[in-house]
Design a protein around this motif. Sequence first.
Motif, PDB file in Angstrom:
ATOM      1  N   ARG A  19       0.850  -1.188   0.000  1.00 38.70           N
ATOM      2  CA  ARG A  19       0.000   0.000   0.000  1.00 38.70           C
ATOM      3  C   ARG A  19       0.883   1.234   0.000  1.00 38.70           C
ATOM      4  O   ARG A  19       1.685   1.452   0.909  1.00 38.70           O
ATOM      5  N   LEU A  20       0.723   2.039  -1.048  1.00 39.91           N
ATOM      6  CA  LEU A  20       1.433   3.302  -1.144  1.00 39.91           C
ATOM      7  C   LEU A  20       0.585   4.406  -0.533  1.00 39.91           C
ATOM      8  O   LEU A  20      -0.641   4.389  -0.645  1.00 39.91           O
ATOM      9  N   SER A  21       1.263   5.346   0.101  1.00 38.18           N
ATOM     10  CA  SER A  21       0.603   6.513   0.661  1.00 38.18           C
ATOM     11  C   SER A  21       1.233   7.768   0.085  1.00 38.18           C
ATOM     12  O   SER A  21       2.410   7.783  -0.262  1.00 38.18           O
ATOM     13  N   CYS A  22       0.446   8.814  -0.008  1.00 39.83           N
ATOM     14  CA  CYS A  22       0.934  10.101  -0.470  1.00 39.83           C
ATOM     15  C   CYS A  22       0.330  11.172   0.422  1.00 39.83           C
ATOM     16  O   CYS A  22      -0.885  11.399   0.390  1.00 39.83           O
ATOM     17  N   ALA A  23       1.176  11.799   1.226  1.00 42.80           N
ATOM     18  CA  ALA A  23       0.736  12.846   2.135  1.00 42.80           C
ATOM     19  C   ALA A  23       0.893  14.197   1.463  1.00 42.80           C
ATOM     20  O   ALA A  23       1.959  14.503   0.917  1.00 42.80           O
ATOM     21  N   ARG A  27      -1.736  23.648  -0.531  1.00 44.33           N
ATOM     22  CA  ARG A  27      -3.065  24.129  -0.916  1.00 44.33           C
ATOM     23  C   ARG A  27      -4.119  23.139  -0.459  1.00 44.33           C
ATOM     24  O   ARG A  27      -3.840  21.996  -0.133  1.00 44.33           O
ATOM     25  N   THR A  28      -5.344  23.589  -0.440  1.00 47.84           N
ATOM     26  CA  THR A  28      -6.456  22.795   0.057  1.00 47.84           C
ATOM     27  C   THR A  28      -6.537  21.461  -0.681  1.00 47.84           C
ATOM     28  O   THR A  28      -6.679  21.422  -1.898  1.00 47.84           O
ATOM     29  N   PHE A  29      -6.444  20.405   0.061  1.00 47.60           N
ATOM     30  CA  PHE A  29      -6.378  19.055  -0.523  1.00 47.60           C
ATOM     31  C   PHE A  29      -7.611  18.762  -1.366  1.00 47.60           C
ATOM     32  O   PHE A  29      -7.527  18.157  -2.434  1.00 47.60           O
ATOM     33  N   THR A  30      -8.765  19.197  -0.898  1.00 56.26           N
ATOM     34  CA  THR A  30     -10.005  18.881  -1.606  1.00 56.26           C
ATOM     35  C   THR A  30     -10.212  19.725  -2.860  1.00 56.26           C
ATOM     36  O   THR A  30     -11.205  19.558  -3.563  1.00 56.26           O
ATOM     37  N   SER A  31      -9.285  20.619  -3.172  1.00 54.98           N
ATOM     38  CA  SER A  31      -9.401  21.371  -4.416  1.00 54.98           C
ATOM     39  C   SER A  31      -8.837  20.590  -5.591  1.00 54.98           C
ATOM     40  O   SER A  31      -8.944  21.036  -6.744  1.00 54.98           O
ATOM     41  N   SER A  32      -8.255  19.422  -5.318  1.00 56.92           N
ATOM     42  CA  SER A  32      -7.575  18.661  -6.366  1.00 56.92           C
ATOM     43  C   SER A  32      -8.017  17.210  -6.439  1.00 56.92           C
ATOM     44  O   SER A  32      -8.136  16.541  -5.410  1.00 56.92           O
ATOM     45  N   ALA A  33      -8.221  16.766  -7.673  1.00 52.56           N
ATOM     46  CA  ALA A  33      -8.208  15.321  -7.890  1.00 52.56           C
ATOM     47  C   ALA A  33      -6.762  14.864  -7.696  1.00 52.56           C
ATOM     48  O   ALA A  33      -5.825  15.664  -7.789  1.00 52.56           O
ATOM     49  N   MET A  34      -6.592  13.581  -7.445  1.00 51.98           N
ATOM     50  CA  MET A  34      -5.252  13.028  -7.248  1.00 51.98           C
ATOM     51  C   MET A  34      -5.038  11.844  -8.181  1.00 51.98           C
ATOM     52  O   MET A  34      -5.996  11.170  -8.579  1.00 51.98           O
ATOM     53  N   GLY A  35      -3.795  11.593  -8.494  1.00 47.96           N
ATOM     54  CA  GLY A  35      -3.498  10.492  -9.388  1.00 47.96           C
ATOM     55  C   GLY A  35      -2.208   9.792  -9.008  1.00 47.96           C
ATOM     56  O   GLY A  35      -1.372  10.339  -8.285  1.00 47.96           O
ATOM     57  N   LYS A  65      -6.490  -2.793 -13.366  1.00 44.86           N
ATOM     58  CA  LYS A  65      -7.884  -2.890 -12.949  1.00 44.86           C
ATOM     59  C   LYS A  65      -8.143  -4.240 -12.284  1.00 44.86           C
ATOM     60  O   LYS A  65      -7.718  -5.282 -12.777  1.00 44.86           O
ATOM     61  N   GLY A  66      -8.809  -4.184 -11.151  1.00 45.97           N
ATOM     62  CA  GLY A  66      -9.095  -5.399 -10.403  1.00 45.97           C
ATOM     63  C   GLY A  66      -7.991  -5.791  -9.439  1.00 45.97           C
ATOM     64  O   GLY A  66      -8.178  -6.684  -8.600  1.00 45.97           O
ATOM     65  N   ARG A  67      -6.816  -5.131  -9.557  1.00 46.46           N
ATOM     66  CA  ARG A  67      -5.704  -5.438  -8.657  1.00 46.46           C
ATOM     67  C   ARG A  67      -5.323  -4.241  -7.785  1.00 46.46           C
ATOM     68  O   ARG A  67      -4.934  -4.416  -6.633  1.00 46.46           O
ATOM     69  N   PHE A  68      -5.409  -3.049  -8.339  1.00 42.28           N
ATOM     70  CA  PHE A  68      -5.030  -1.824  -7.624  1.00 42.28           C
ATOM     71  C   PHE A  68      -6.291  -1.024  -7.296  1.00 42.28           C
ATOM     72  O   PHE A  68      -7.205  -0.936  -8.117  1.00 42.28           O
ATOM     73  N   THR A  69      -6.275  -0.395  -6.132  1.00 42.60           N
ATOM     74  CA  THR A  69      -7.388   0.455  -5.718  1.00 42.60           C
ATOM     75  C   THR A  69      -6.856   1.773  -5.186  1.00 42.60           C
ATOM     76  O   THR A  69      -6.001   1.797  -4.298  1.00 42.60           O
ATOM     77  N   ILE A  70      -7.367   2.869  -5.750  1.00 44.98           N
ATOM     78  CA  ILE A  70      -7.005   4.196  -5.259  1.00 44.98           C
ATOM     79  C   ILE A  70      -8.078   4.680  -4.301  1.00 44.98           C
ATOM     80  O   ILE A  70      -9.274   4.438  -4.514  1.00 44.98           O
ATOM     81  N   SER A  71      -7.652   5.346  -3.248  1.00 49.64           N
ATOM     82  CA  SER A  71      -8.595   5.922  -2.294  1.00 49.64           C
ATOM     83  C   SER A  71      -7.961   7.165  -1.677  1.00 49.64           C
ATOM     84  O   SER A  71      -6.770   7.415  -1.866  1.00 49.64           O
ATOM     85  N   ARG A  72      -8.772   7.940  -0.976  1.00 45.49           N
ATOM     86  CA  ARG A  72      -8.244   9.129  -0.320  1.00 45.49           C
ATOM     87  C   ARG A  72      -8.962   9.352   0.993  1.00 45.49           C
ATOM     88  O   ARG A  72     -10.130   8.990   1.149  1.00 45.49           O
ATOM     89  N   ASP A  73      -8.238   9.963   1.920  1.00 44.64           N
ATOM     90  CA  ASP A  73      -8.799  10.356   3.203  1.00 44.64           C
ATOM     91  C   ASP A  73      -8.588  11.853   3.324  1.00 44.64           C
ATOM     92  O   ASP A  73      -7.474  12.320   3.622  1.00 44.64           O
ATOM     93  N   ASN A  74      -9.618  12.618   3.050  1.00 37.98           N
ATOM     94  CA  ASN A  74      -9.483  14.073   3.030  1.00 37.98           C
ATOM     95  C   ASN A  74      -9.217  14.650   4.427  1.00 37.98           C
ATOM     96  O   ASN A  74      -8.638  15.733   4.550  1.00 37.98           O
ATOM     97  N   ALA A  75      -9.611  13.940   5.456  1.00 38.94           N
ATOM     98  CA  ALA A  75      -9.324  14.403   6.818  1.00 38.94           C
ATOM     99  C   ALA A  75      -7.829  14.305   7.124  1.00 38.94           C
ATOM    100  O   ALA A  75      -7.314  15.042   7.970  1.00 38.94           O
ATOM    101  N   LYS A  76      -7.152  13.388   6.438  1.00 37.09           N
ATOM    102  CA  LYS A  76      -5.720  13.194   6.659  1.00 37.09           C
ATOM    103  C   LYS A  76      -4.865  13.746   5.520  1.00 37.09           C
ATOM    104  O   LYS A  76      -3.638  13.591   5.531  1.00 37.09           O
ATOM    105  N   ASN A  77      -5.510  14.360   4.527  1.00 35.19           N
ATOM    106  CA  ASN A  77      -4.783  14.893   3.362  1.00 35.19           C
ATOM    107  C   ASN A  77      -3.877  13.838   2.744  1.00 35.19           C
ATOM    108  O   ASN A  77      -2.715  14.106   2.401  1.00 35.19           O
TER     109      ASN A  77
END
Length: 124
Positions: A19-23, A27-35, A65-77
């Motif tokens: 599991r990779l993380s990106c902190a 700027r406001t985290f929720t102003s951006s999509a992430m990739g 697809k089917g192996r990797f899942t992207i997600s985000r936690d906006n409370a933790k940026n």
Amino acid sequence: QVQLVESGGGLVQPGGSLRLSCAASGRTFTSSAMGWFRQAPGKEREFVATINWSGSRTNSADSVKGRFTISRDNAKNTVYLQMMSLKPEDTAIYYCAAAMSRYGSREASEYDQWGQGTQVTVSS
């Protein structure tokens, strides 16, 4: 601007998981999509997955697809990339990126901030 710091890369056997993380900061985290993008030795950078500002929509490359899942936690940026059933061809430097809009894109040109990358090596 936003600063991005990836973590979680490493060496894993074929079939394993990481599991990779990106902190993010700045700027406001929720102003951006992430990739997430990746670049293997001798190859061009390629799109892996993207998530919109709220986390309600995701899109991923056919190769993961089917192996990797992207997600985000906006409370933790923080944005994550859960990788399962890893293959040797997944070996690459993985980069987190922040988009110029709230909506995800497969195009690297739509992202204006990039992390330094984290190495993922899949090998027995």
